[in-house]
Write a protein that holds these residues in place. Structure first.
Motif, PDB file in Angstrom:
ATOM      1  N   GLY A   1       1.060   9.903  -9.127  1.00 23.13           N
ATOM      2  CA  GLY A   1       1.570   9.251 -10.331  1.00 23.13           C
ATOM      3  C   GLY A   1       2.513   8.110 -10.065  1.00 23.13           C
ATOM      4  O   GLY A   1       2.919   7.403 -11.002  1.00 23.13           O
ATOM      5  N   LYS A   2       2.861   7.894  -8.803  1.00 18.17           N
ATOM      6  CA  LYS A   2       3.855   6.886  -8.457  1.00 18.17           C
ATOM      7  C   LYS A   2       3.288   5.715  -7.655  1.00 18.17           C
ATOM      8  O   LYS A   2       4.044   4.825  -7.274  1.00 18.17           O
ATOM      9  N   ASN A   3       1.974   5.700  -7.414  1.00 22.38           N
ATOM     10  CA  ASN A   3       1.462   4.732  -6.451  1.00 22.38           C
ATOM     11  C   ASN A   3       0.253   3.939  -6.909  1.00 22.38           C
ATOM     12  O   ASN A   3      -0.436   3.343  -6.083  1.00 22.38           O
ATOM     13  N   PHE A   4       0.005   3.888  -8.209  1.00 23.80           N
ATOM     14  CA  PHE A   4      -1.040   2.993  -8.672  1.00 23.80           C
ATOM     15  C   PHE A   4      -0.675   1.555  -8.280  1.00 23.80           C
ATOM     16  O   PHE A   4       0.507   1.173  -8.336  1.00 23.80           O
ATOM     17  N   PRO A   5      -1.647   0.743  -7.883  1.00 21.45           N
ATOM     18  CA  PRO A   5      -1.334  -0.623  -7.453  1.00 21.45           C
ATOM     19  C   PRO A   5      -0.586  -1.412  -8.522  1.00 21.45           C
ATOM     20  O   PRO A   5      -0.937  -1.373  -9.701  1.00 21.45           O
TER      21      PRO A   5
END
Length: 282
Positions: A173-177
């Motif tokens: 949930g913290k690393n979408f481009p």
């Protein structure tokens, strides 16, 4: 001093912000086409800055900000580190720092668009103080920790709440481009002095949605550096994001998630404002 990385004339660069202008330190011969992160890791910042005294100066309006350290070896994020945020998320008060990581490609610089992904309709904001390490180390004592700080900047730790809850690991949930932002500049610790109880706030479309002060941190900067250095080698250029206060969109009723056309601003007194528009993923 304010250190920033940016694009100028179509090329990556870094330099020193001086009011409404920026000195192109990357053009100095001592920089040798190295990023700010590389110069920090090689312990060469002072020499490069000295060599860049006569470097060209351009208007801030001519650059496009990138994250201040574009190639940080570690981006360490702390969750649940303000008491009011712990309560609104219905979590127990942590006995140790809650740690997760972000990737470099998940962050953009000040002014660049945040991308709301198609895969989620729960894109949340999280305004944070971020610490940039200036001197690396392991097993750093809390009383020595502040000697390892280069300076401070702001982060919007953009979060896809549904993906964050798929398991007990926050990472997806913290690393979408391009879902988070960092910057616009590192304000060095010699300029900020002690942080004390400075105000931190987040605004969405001009409305204040988060407001707290840094003395409300459950684990302060020194404690976080000491703890993280127990289990990993901290290197110059690494980033530690210190957590977000209460008021996140997921903790509101009705909930407030980001969408195309929104503008998010994160401000810490004395450090500046990190502002980003939101666009939908193509």
């Amino acid at each position: 001093m304010k250190l920033a990385s940016f694009e100028y004339d179509g090329r990556p660069c870094w330099g020193v912000l001086e009011g409404d202008e920026v000195r192109l330190v990357c053009s100095a011969s001592a920089a040798r086409d190295r990023t700010l992160g590389q110069v920090l890791r090689e312990g060469d910042l002072e020499r490069v800055l000295d060599d860049a005294r006569g470097a060209s100066v351009v208007a801030v309006g001519e650059i496009l900000f990138l994250p201040p350290v574009t190639d940080a070896e570690k981006i360490i994020c702390i969750g649940l580190n303000y008491a009011d945020h712990v309560r609104e998320m219905n979590r127990p008060m942590p006995e140790k720092p809650v740690v997760f990581t972000r990737f470099n490609d998940s962050l953009v610089g000040g002014g660049a668009p945040l991308v709301a992904p198609r895969a989620s309709d729960q894109f949340d904001y999280e305004g944070e103080l971020a610490v940039v390490i200036g001197k690396g180390g392991r097993n750093i004592a809390p009383e020595d920790a502040m000697q390892h700080v280069l300076g401070y900047t702001m982060m919007n730790d953009g979060s896809m709440r549904d993906y964050q809850r798929h398991t007990h690991q926050f990472g997806p949930g913290k690393n979408f481009p391009r879902s988070g932002s960092l910057g616009p500049a590192i304000v060095t610790a010699d300029e900020t002095g002690p942080l004390g109880n400075r105000r931190i706030s987040t605004r969405v479309n001009g409305e204040t949605v988060q407001q707290s002060s840094l003395d409300q941190l459950v684990f302060d900067v020194a404690a976080l550096i000491a703890y993280c250095s127990e289990w990993t080698q901290l290197n110059a250029g690494d980033v530690i994001a210190t957590g977000t206060p209460g008021g996140v969109g997921d903790g509101r009723e009705p909930k407030l998630f980001l969408k195309h056309g929104d503008v998010v601003e994160v401000e810490v007194d004395g450090l500046g404002v990190l502002s980003n528009p939101v666009v939908g993923e193509r």
